[in-house]
Motif scaffolding. Structure first.
Motif, mmCIF file in Angstrom:
data_model
loop_
_atom_site.group_PDB
_atom_site.id
_atom_site.type_symbol
_atom_site.label_atom_id
_atom_site.label_comp_id
_atom_site.label_asym_id
_atom_site.label_seq_id
_atom_site.Cartn_x
_atom_site.Cartn_y
_atom_site.Cartn_z
ATOM 1 N N LYS A 146 25.486 83.321 -37.134
ATOM 2 C CA LYS A 146 25.544 81.927 -36.695
ATOM 3 C C LYS A 146 26.986 81.425 -36.683
ATOM 4 C CE LYS A 146 20.932 80.247 -37.947
ATOM 5 N NZ LYS A 146 20.180 79.270 -38.742
ATOM 6 N N ARG A 147 27.744 81.760 -37.743
ATOM 7 C CA ARG A 147 29.141 81.353 -37.801
ATOM 8 C C ARG A 147 29.937 81.965 -36.653
ATOM 9 N NH1 ARG A 147 30.794 81.833 -44.232
ATOM 10 N NH2 ARG A 147 29.468 80.104 -44.982
ATOM 11 N N SER A 148 29.635 83.234 -36.366
ATOM 12 C CA SER A 148 30.326 83.914 -35.262
ATOM 13 C C SER A 148 30.014 83.261 -33.926
ATOM 14 C CB SER A 148 29.918 85.390 -35.245
ATOM 15 O OG SER A 148 30.526 86.060 -34.173
ATOM 16 N N SER A 149 28.743 82.893 -33.722
ATOM 17 C CA SER A 149 28.363 82.243 -32.462
ATOM 18 C C SER A 149 28.997 80.867 -32.331
ATOM 19 C CB SER A 149 26.838 82.143 -32.361
ATOM 20 O OG SER A 149 26.320 81.344 -33.415
ATOM 21 N N TYR A 150 29.068 80.135 -33.458
ATOM 22 C CA TYR A 150 29.722 78.820 -33.447
ATOM 23 C C TYR A 150 31.212 78.966 -33.123
ATOM 24 C CZ TYR A 150 25.561 76.737 -35.592
ATOM 25 O OH TYR A 150 24.299 76.295 -35.830
ATOM 26 N N LEU A 151 31.826 79.992 -33.704
ATOM 27 C CA LEU A 151 33.250 80.232 -33.462
ATOM 28 C C LEU A 151 33.498 80.563 -31.996
ATOM 29 C CD1 LEU A 151 36.107 80.560 -34.608
ATOM 30 C CD2 LEU A 151 35.541 82.955 -35.098
ATOM 31 N N GLN A 152 32.642 81.425 -31.441
ATOM 32 C CA GLN A 152 32.775 81.781 -30.029
ATOM 33 C C GLN A 152 32.581 80.569 -29.131
ATOM 34 O OE1 GLN A 152 30.025 84.997 -29.314
ATOM 35 N NE2 GLN A 152 31.523 86.564 -29.927
ATOM 36 N N ALA A 153 31.589 79.735 -29.464
ATOM 37 C CA ALA A 153 31.340 78.524 -28.678
ATOM 38 C C ALA A 153 32.533 77.580 -28.750
ATOM 39 C CB ALA A 153 30.079 77.827 -29.179
ATOM 40 N N GLY A 154 33.131 77.464 -29.930
ATOM 41 C CA GLY A 154 34.309 76.615 -30.089
ATOM 42 C C GLY A 154 35.495 77.130 -29.294
ATOM 43 N N ILE A 155 35.688 78.455 -29.304
ATOM 44 C CA ILE A 155 36.796 79.046 -28.538
ATOM 45 C C ILE A 155 36.606 78.829 -27.047
ATOM 46 C CG2 ILE A 155 37.901 81.229 -27.912
ATOM 47 C CD1 ILE A 155 37.339 82.201 -30.765
ATOM 48 N N VAL A 156 35.352 79.057 -26.573
ATOM 49 C CA VAL A 156 35.058 78.861 -25.149
ATOM 50 C C VAL A 156 35.286 77.404 -24.746
ATOM 51 C CG1 VAL A 156 33.234 78.890 -23.411
ATOM 52 C CG2 VAL A 156 33.467 80.809 -25.001
ATOM 53 N N THR A 157 34.852 76.484 -25.609
ATOM 54 C CA THR A 157 35.026 75.053 -25.327
ATOM 55 C C THR A 157 36.510 74.693 -25.231
ATOM 56 O OG1 THR A 157 32.978 74.537 -26.514
ATOM 57 C CG2 THR A 157 34.503 72.719 -26.108
ATOM 58 N N MET A 158 37.300 75.198 -26.169
ATOM 59 C CA MET A 158 38.739 74.932 -26.165
ATOM 60 C C MET A 158 39.399 75.510 -24.920
ATOM 61 S SD MET A 158 39.589 73.035 -28.669
ATOM 62 C CE MET A 158 41.358 73.256 -28.561
ATOM 63 N N LEU A 159 38.966 76.711 -24.520
ATOM 64 C CA LEU A 159 39.527 77.331 -23.319
ATOM 65 C C LEU A 159 39.180 76.529 -22.067
ATOM 66 C CD1 LEU A 159 38.920 81.138 -24.031
ATOM 67 C CD2 LEU A 159 41.113 79.929 -23.995
ATOM 68 N N ILE A 160 37.948 76.011 -22.014
ATOM 69 C CA ILE A 160 37.539 75.194 -20.862
ATOM 70 C C ILE A 160 38.357 73.906 -20.807
ATOM 71 C CG2 ILE A 160 35.647 73.825 -19.901
ATOM 72 C CD1 ILE A 160 33.723 75.971 -20.949
ATOM 73 N N ILE A 161 38.551 73.271 -21.971
ATOM 74 C CA ILE A 161 39.358 72.051 -22.022
ATOM 75 C C ILE A 161 40.788 72.336 -21.580
ATOM 76 C CG2 ILE A 161 40.346 70.315 -23.565
ATOM 77 C CD1 ILE A 161 37.769 70.516 -25.230
ATOM 78 N N LEU A 162 41.350 73.454 -22.069
ATOM 79 C CA LEU A 162 42.711 73.833 -21.695
ATOM 80 C C LEU A 162 42.807 74.104 -20.199
ATOM 81 C CD1 LEU A 162 45.591 74.547 -22.595
ATOM 82 C CD2 LEU A 162 44.794 76.880 -23.025
ATOM 83 N N LEU A 163 41.790 74.785 -19.652
ATOM 84 C CA LEU A 163 41.763 75.072 -18.219
ATOM 85 C C LEU A 163 41.744 73.779 -17.404
ATOM 86 C CD1 LEU A 163 41.514 77.208 -15.957
ATOM 87 C CD2 LEU A 163 39.031 77.031 -16.198
#
Length: 283
Positions: free
Chosen positions: A4-21
């Motif tokens: 669960k922690r890994s999935s949350y971390l991945q979701a957070g990274i993807v979200t940050m990348l989308i915001i940066l994009l």
């Protein structure tokens, strides 16, 4: 729990990348939207991602009314010849530095690294004095030779040359090949990724170089594209409709300023990506 922690971390990274994009892409899309808008609609202002009325009026005025062609040609000449001389100089210097038993190789390398630690701004005044003495101010040749050699490019190319099998060069020498022929026929074909990397890095720096252009170029006929973009974006003479530079013309200048580097990147992106990865591994 760990999953669960890994999935949350991945979701957070993807979200940050989308915001940066979005932060990176939205201003570019907005610039294109205004550039392809009509003069009348562009004066309305406001944020937009698509032109209200598609028109090439801004680009037509940019080249006919504003005279953007001359700065574009000047920057293209500086880009082509400057990057060519940069690649030739740095690749040859790196080739010599990569040779076995080169006297003082370590000292030369330390000296090159030391030059990379000096801020470019500190060197501008001495460079201006030299340019003035040799009558290189207000000349395209002065901008072409500016930064003709760079420590980063030399060391990057050296790391590539070190990866070329020495047996191939030794076999060519036994067959009577000269050092220049070995460099041309053996080394260069095997370091295409490195060449593409320094081409793109130098081309971007040279095309976007505003500080050196302001320092060395004062004649409007010799202006580079960055000086021209600065002039039209900062233009505020609205005393008559004929003098008014509308936002679509300003953004058309920005778009034209972007396109050559975008085309160059897509042309060399395959080699550029390999070059950065291989250079990082070898470094």
């Amino acid at each position: 729990m760990m999953m669960k922690r890994s999935s949350y971390l991945q979701a957070g990274i993807v979200t940050m990348l989308i915001i940066l994009l979005l932060v990176l892409v939205i201003p570019i899309l907005s610039a294109f939207a205004v550039a392809f808008d009509s003069s009348k609609d562009s004066l309305k202002g406001g944020f937009m991602l698509f032109p209200r009325e598609f028109s090439l009026e801004g680009f037509v005025k940019l080249f006919k009314q504003v005279g953007f062609l001359r700065p574009f040609i000047n920057s293209t000449i500086i880009l082509v010849f400057g990057t060519f001389f940069h690649v030739v100089t740095c690749s040859l210097a790196a080739y010599v530095l990569a040779q076995k038993n080169l006297p003082g190789a370590k000292i030369i390398t330390i000296f090159i690294i030391a030059t990379m630690s000096v801020p470019q701004q500190i060197l501008m005044m001495p460079q201006y004095i030299l340019y003035k003495q040799f009558s290189l101010t207000n000349t395209l040749s002065g901008m072409i030779i500016y930064n003709m050699a760079a420590g980063f490019s030399i060391l990057l190319m050296k790391s590539y040359y070190m990866g070329v099998p020495k047996e191939m060069a030794e076999a060519a020498k036994m067959d009577g090949a000269s050092n220049l022929l070995i460099f041309k026929k053996i080394y260069l074909p095997m370091v295409k990724s490195g060449l593409a990397t320094i081409i793109i890095i130098d081309a971007v720096a040279r095309w976007n170089n505003y500080s050196a252009a302001v320092l060395f170029i004062t004649e409007p006929k010799k202006y580079t594209i960055q000086q021209a973009i600065k002039a039209i974006v900062a233009f505020d003479d609205a005393t008559s409709s004929s003098n008014l530079i509308t936002p679509n013309v300003q953004m058309a200048g920005v778009v034209v300023g972007m396109l050559p580097l975008v085309i160059l990147y897509f042309a060399l992106q395959k080699h550029f990506a390999k070059g950065l990865l291989a250079g990082a591994v070898k470094g």
